[in-house]
Design a protein around this motif. Structure first.
Motif, short mmCIF file in Angstrom:
data_model
loop_
_atom_site.label_atom_id
_atom_site.label_comp_id
_atom_site.label_asym_id
_atom_site.label_seq_id
_atom_site.Cartn_x
_atom_site.Cartn_y
_atom_site.Cartn_z
N LEU A 104 11.34 9.14 3.02
CA LEU A 104 10.43 9.96 2.94
C LEU A 104 10.60 11.34 3.46
O LEU A 104 11.66 11.29 4.34
N ASP A 105 10.31 12.14 2.92
CA ASP A 105 10.44 13.73 3.48
C ASP A 105 9.45 13.76 4.76
O ASP A 105 8.89 12.98 5.27
N GLU A 106 9.67 14.98 5.27
CA GLU A 106 8.85 15.42 6.68
C GLU A 106 7.48 15.29 6.60
O GLU A 106 6.56 15.02 7.42
N ASN A 107 6.90 15.30 5.35
CA ASN A 107 5.53 15.25 5.02
C ASN A 107 5.00 13.88 4.57
O ASN A 107 3.66 13.67 4.21
N GLY A 108 5.94 12.87 4.90
CA GLY A 108 5.69 11.51 4.36
C GLY A 108 5.37 11.21 2.68
O GLY A 108 5.02 10.21 2.37
N LYS A 109 5.92 12.07 2.12
CA LYS A 109 6.09 11.85 0.67
C LYS A 109 7.47 11.39 0.29
O LYS A 109 8.59 11.82 0.76
N PRO A 110 7.49 10.51 -0.96
CA PRO A 110 8.93 10.10 -1.24
C PRO A 110 10.06 11.11 -1.91
O PRO A 110 9.31 12.13 -2.40
N VAL A 111 11.13 11.11 -1.36
CA VAL A 111 12.05 12.10 -1.81
C VAL A 111 12.39 11.74 -3.42
O VAL A 111 13.22 10.76 -3.44
N LYS A 112 12.05 12.36 -4.23
CA LYS A 112 12.54 12.01 -5.77
C LYS A 112 13.95 11.72 -5.91
O LYS A 112 14.39 10.64 -6.60
N THR A 128 0.78 -1.32 0.02
CA THR A 128 -0.08 0.09 0.08
C THR A 128 0.93 1.30 0.17
O THR A 128 0.79 2.24 -0.70
N HIS A 129 1.81 1.17 0.75
CA HIS A 129 2.67 2.44 1.07
C HIS A 129 3.86 2.54 -0.03
O HIS A 129 4.55 3.67 0.07
N HIS A 130 3.78 1.80 -1.03
CA HIS A 130 4.85 1.93 -2.21
C HIS A 130 3.99 2.19 -3.49
O HIS A 130 4.32 2.96 -4.32
N SER A 131 2.72 1.97 -3.44
CA SER A 131 1.79 1.82 -4.76
C SER A 131 1.66 3.25 -5.13
O SER A 131 1.32 4.17 -4.21
N LYS A 132 1.69 3.59 -6.53
CA LYS A 132 1.12 4.89 -7.10
C LYS A 132 -0.30 4.98 -6.59
O LYS A 132 -1.03 6.17 -6.65
N ALA A 133 -1.20 3.77 -6.47
CA ALA A 133 -2.38 4.06 -6.09
C ALA A 133 -2.68 4.83 -4.78
O ALA A 133 -3.88 5.20 -4.54
N LYS A 134 -1.86 4.88 -4.02
CA LYS A 134 -1.90 5.51 -2.75
C LYS A 134 -1.95 7.22 -2.97
O LYS A 134 -2.51 7.91 -2.08
N GLY A 135 -1.79 7.52 -4.29
CA GLY A 135 -1.97 8.87 -4.70
C GLY A 135 -1.08 9.80 -4.23
O GLY A 135 0.23 9.49 -3.99
N GLY A 136 -1.41 11.05 -3.75
CA GLY A 136 -0.58 12.05 -3.03
C GLY A 136 -0.59 12.31 -1.87
O GLY A 136 -0.07 12.69 -0.70
N LEU A 137 -1.25 10.98 -0.99
CA LEU A 137 -1.38 10.93 0.56
C LEU A 137 0.14 10.31 0.90
O LEU A 137 0.91 9.75 0.41
N PRO A 138 0.15 10.89 2.20
CA PRO A 138 1.46 10.42 2.94
C PRO A 138 1.51 8.87 2.98
O PRO A 138 0.56 7.96 3.11
N ARG A 139 2.74 8.54 2.96
CA ARG A 139 3.47 7.07 3.21
C ARG A 139 3.70 6.87 4.58
O ARG A 139 4.01 7.62 5.26
N ASP A 140 3.64 5.60 5.10
CA ASP A 140 4.03 5.09 6.29
C ASP A 140 5.20 4.53 6.12
O ASP A 140 5.46 3.44 5.78
N ALA A 141 6.23 5.03 6.95
CA ALA A 141 7.63 4.49 6.63
C ALA A 141 7.74 3.07 7.36
O ALA A 141 8.75 2.30 6.92
#
Length: 167
Positions: free
Chosen positions: A67-75, A19-32
């Motif tokens: 992930l950055d401080e907002n739970g988004k992947p660091v490109k 779930t937290h790797h998938s693009k289906a998660k959209g722009g929502l934060p990921r759980d490390a």
């Protein structure tokens, strides 16, 4: 476990939460923590010493990184954790290959693409299936199967909103 001088092989299969790797998660934060589950595979490898390790996940798994401080992947750091994880398993004496396989290419009624990684002590144990289907039935393959061929849309289901409260 059988001794390694027999023809029997020990296979360890892992399919960590995707779930937290998938693009289906959209722009929502990921759980490390959820993203780190593949790291635990090494613990099993150290105990079981499997001949073959197979891993299935979403294709975005190969982009696993910080992930950055907002739970988004660091490109800019895409794939760093994945590469370290892969190299750690290879370091246990495995040869590695991966493939992105589409279920529809093998006769399933869905076009779902997944990552499949194979690690093997003996590289002759690494093999991916031969494609049997394709979108247009090209190159000697059958055409993808349509889910409409197996769905009976005349069967009407019961609305979940009209059911009695079972709680």
């Amino acid at each position: 476990f059988p001794s390694h001088d027999t023809k029997a092989k020990v296979l360890f299969h892992a399919s960590a939460e995707c779930t937290h790797h998938s693009k289906a998660k959209g722009g929502l934060p990921r759980d490390a923590d959820s993203r780190s589950l593949p790291e635990h595979i090494e613990r099993y490898v150290q105990v079981l010493h499997p001949d073959i390790i197979s891993v299935e996940n979403v294709v975005e798994f190969i982009d696993w990184g910080p992930l950055d401080e907002n739970g988004k992947p660091v490109k800019a750091q895409k794939g760093i954790y994945y590469n370290a994880w892969r190299d750690t398993l290879i370091g246990h004496g495995y040869t590695y290959q991966y493939a992105r396989l589409n279920a529809a290419d093998y006769g399933a009624y869905t076009s779902r693409v997944r990552y499949f990684g194979l690690f093997a002590k003996d590289e002759t144990n690494i093999a991916f299936p031969k494609q049997t289907h394709s979108k247009n039935g090209a190159a000697g393959t059958e055409k993808w199967k349509a889910v409409k061929d197996v769905l009976d849309l005349d069967i009407e289901g019961e609305s979940i909103f009209n059911r009695p409260n079972l709680s």
